[in-house]
Design an enzyme around this catalytic site. Structure first.
Site, PDB file in Angstrom:
ATOM      1  N   VAL A 178       3.684   0.902   2.382  1.00 56.68           N
ATOM      2  CA  VAL A 178       4.256  -0.520   3.518  1.00 56.68           C
ATOM      3  C   VAL A 178       4.654  -1.481   1.908  1.00 56.68           C
ATOM      4  O   VAL A 178       3.830  -1.742   1.473  1.00 56.68           O
ATOM      5  CB  VAL A 178       2.987  -0.574   4.009  1.00 56.68           C
ATOM      6  CG1 VAL A 178       2.836  -1.450   4.642  1.00 56.68           C
ATOM      7  CG2 VAL A 178       2.971   0.312   5.002  1.00 56.68           C
ATOM      8  N   LYS A 192       7.571  -0.663   6.609  1.00 56.90           N
ATOM      9  CA  LYS A 192       6.707   0.780   6.010  1.00 56.90           C
ATOM     10  C   LYS A 192       8.086   1.807   6.247  1.00 56.90           C
ATOM     11  O   LYS A 192       8.876   1.798   6.599  1.00 56.90           O
ATOM     12  CB  LYS A 192       5.938   1.127   7.340  1.00 56.90           C
ATOM     13  CG  LYS A 192       5.485   2.706   7.003  1.00 56.90           C
ATOM     14  CD  LYS A 192       4.472   3.348   8.522  1.00 56.90           C
ATOM     15  CE  LYS A 192       3.103   2.880   8.416  1.00 56.90           C
ATOM     16  NZ  LYS A 192       2.509   3.312   7.217  1.00 56.90           N
ATOM     17  N   GLY A 245       0.807   5.187   1.328  1.00 58.37           N
ATOM     18  CA  GLY A 245      -0.158   6.350   2.112  1.00 58.37           C
ATOM     19  C   GLY A 245       0.853   7.874   2.083  1.00 58.37           C
ATOM     20  O   GLY A 245       1.346   8.476   0.878  1.00 58.37           O
ATOM     21  N   GLY A 246       0.656   8.582   2.978  1.00 53.05           N
ATOM     22  CA  GLY A 246       0.758  10.246   2.243  1.00 53.05           C
ATOM     23  C   GLY A 246       1.982   9.854   3.106  1.00 53.05           C
ATOM     24  O   GLY A 246       3.280  10.623   2.585  1.00 53.05           O
ATOM     25  N   MET A 247       2.831   9.065   4.307  1.00 55.15           N
ATOM     26  CA  MET A 247       3.893   9.005   5.215  1.00 55.15           C
ATOM     27  C   MET A 247       4.863   8.245   3.844  1.00 55.15           C
ATOM     28  O   MET A 247       6.468   8.744   3.750  1.00 55.15           O
ATOM     29  CB  MET A 247       3.989   9.319   6.214  1.00 55.15           C
ATOM     30  CG  MET A 247       3.254  10.117   7.231  1.00 55.15           C
ATOM     31  SD  MET A 247       3.050   9.326   8.651  1.00 55.15           S
ATOM     32  CE  MET A 247       2.687   8.150   8.944  1.00 55.15           C
ATOM     33  N   ASP A 255      -4.565   8.866  15.580  1.00 57.92           N
ATOM     34  CA  ASP A 255      -4.894   8.475  14.052  1.00 57.92           C
ATOM     35  C   ASP A 255      -5.149   6.931  13.616  1.00 57.92           C
ATOM     36  O   ASP A 255      -5.164   6.545  13.084  1.00 57.92           O
ATOM     37  CB  ASP A 255      -3.338   8.709  13.267  1.00 57.92           C
ATOM     38  CG  ASP A 255      -3.539   9.100  11.664  1.00 57.92           C
ATOM     39  OD1 ASP A 255      -4.294   9.663  11.000  1.00 57.92           O
ATOM     40  OD2 ASP A 255      -2.819   8.330  10.822  1.00 57.92           O
ATOM     41  N   GLY A 260       0.526  -1.582  -0.335  1.00 60.51           N
ATOM     42  CA  GLY A 260      -0.481  -0.336  -0.296  1.00 60.51           C
ATOM     43  C   GLY A 260       0.946   1.158   0.196  1.00 60.51           C
ATOM     44  O   GLY A 260       1.722   1.404   0.054  1.00 60.51           O
TER      45      GLY A 260
END
Length: 436
Positions: free
Chosen positions: A177, A192, A172-174, A287, A170
């Site tokens: 993964v 991650k 994401g913003g940061m 979060d 996956g």
């Protein structure tokens, strides 16, 4: 570095607000605003919001009636710099960005003085391209990844030493993964990778690592456990246990957008068990959302685990995120309660309880409790968090028993005192309602 806002005109002339780490600053007539201006009729209740991550400052108007002005021009959203002036009605604030105080030796004593930030040249650790960045002093050492490399590395993560990459799970913003396998013992893990959005100092990276080490001490059956962490070519990586299955968001989407209430109770009560344990040790997640709850197995034997514990806080407070409200994607704050939007820094357990309620509601209905459009921007989302009422769960899903809906709706009170006193109390109430 630090940012100072000085009121130079209006009834509050002379007031000074100083920021030395990631914070938000709300201006308006509401009592909940950091800078409350009840006597200025030109201000809306929630007029504008500043996000400050020194030396960066970003201002966003919250759909105010009379507008927000910077240097005389009406703005919706804008990056601010030292010397800029913010105005609404009679009130004017001036922005100043300063480097950290530096010691200077005078005759007979040590003195400290502040200076303007230094502009230094930084080199992308991945491709070597040069750029300029603000720093506390001319000899500061900063880690930097250019925008093109961040995008490329998010889509195609680099291998991490001692691990064989299998596939990307996956993005994401940061960062990303990945599924990987340990070269030493063949263990399957999740990795991650975190990509700093701005140039960050060595001290900030070290602080981030220290905070991750603290969070890694959390050992609970419903919390994803960390294995190790490190840095490689400017990228921060976190290795954790691999949880099969999928996150709760993907699980709901695979069922047409929502889950049966019995499944949601199973997932949420395990999440609350993890939170009760963590809150008791002084940890706050900050979060919680469907994407951060991993679900393995088949119902009624679900095993759910919270991931990314405390990661959002560490990523922001150590300066790795820069300012986060620049884009119009509001998903990162859509589940935050009013007090968390108002103050990124001081977040307590009741904020997690609210976010759990948001998550449960979404899993049960496929919709947001505050009737926020999926395409809503930051301004609309923030305004809804402060001002919009919750749509009763029964109006969205009549199959959910009223006793269960009541437990979830209580967690969504805009006032902290209206929510459950603890995650453990909410869990007990949820289990009792589901067994009633």
């Amino acid at each position: 570095m630090r940012v100072t806002l000085t009121v130079i005109a209006g009834p509050h002339t002379g007031r000074v607000f100083t920021f030395d780490e990631h914070e938000t600053f709300l201006i308006g007539r509401s009592e909940s605003a950091h800078f409350c201006l009840p006597e200025d009729r030109f201000f809306s209740r929630h007029h504008c919001l500043l996000e400050i991550a020194p030396p960066q400052i970003f201002l966003r108007d919250l759909g105010s009636t009379n507008g927000t002005f910077v240097n005389g021009l009406k703005v919706d959203a804008v990056h601010l710099k030292s010397g800029d002036r913010i105005q609404g009605g009679e009130t004017v604030l001036e922005v100043e960005v300063m480097a950290d105080p530096q010691p200077t030796q005078q005759v007979g004593q040590a003195d400290f003085h502040s200076t303007m930030p230094s502009v230094i040249t930084v080199e992308c650790l991945n491709c070597g391209i040069l750029a300029e960045a603000a720093a506390s002093s001319p000899d500061s050492k900063l880690s930097y990844l250019c925008q093109d490399c961040r995008k490329r590395l998010r889509e195609h993560p680099q291998p991490v030493p001692n691990y064989q990459m299998v596939k990307v799970l996956g993005q994401g913003g940061m960062g990303s993964v990945m599924l990987a396998r340990s070269v030493a013992d063949g263990r399957v893990v999740a990795i991650k990778t975190l990509l700093p959005e701005v140039a960050v100092s060595e001290q900030s990276l070290k602080r981030f690592m220290r905070e991750i080490e603290v969070a890694a001490s959390l050992q609970h059956p419903h919390i994803v456990s960390y294995i190790e962490h490190g840095t490689h070519n400017g990228i921060v990586y976190l290795v954790s246990e691999y949880v099969g299955g999928m996150d709760a968001s993907k699980l709901a989407k695979s069922r047409g957008g929502k889950l049966h209430y019995k499944e949601v109770v199973s997932i949420i009560e395990q999440t609350l068990s993890a939170l009760h344990f963590a809150h008791g040790l002084g940890f706050v997640h900050r979060d919680i959302k469907e994407q951060n709850i991993l679900v393995d197995g088949t119902f009624p034997e679900y095993i759910s685990k919270l991931t990314d514990f405390g990661l959002a806080k560490s990523y922001k407070q150590t300066g790795m995120s820069g300012v986060t409200m620049v884009g119009d994607v509001a998903g990162t704050i859509a589940y935050m309660p009013p007090e968390q939007v108002r103050d990124f820094k001081e977040v307590r357990p009741p904020s997690d309880i609210y976010a759990v309620g948001m998550t449960a509601y979404s899993l049960l209905t496929g919709m947001h409790p505050l009737n926020i459009s999926p395409k809503a921007g930051i301004s609309e989302t923030v305004k809804a968090i402060f001002e919009k009422p919750m749509i009763p769960l029964s109006a969205r899903n009549v199959e959910v028993p009223p006793s269960i809906a009541s437990v979830i709706e209580r967690s969504l009170s805009k006032q902290v005192e209206g929510r459950w006193n603890s995650a453990g109390e909410m869990r007990e109430a949820l289990l009792a309602a589901s067994n009633g």
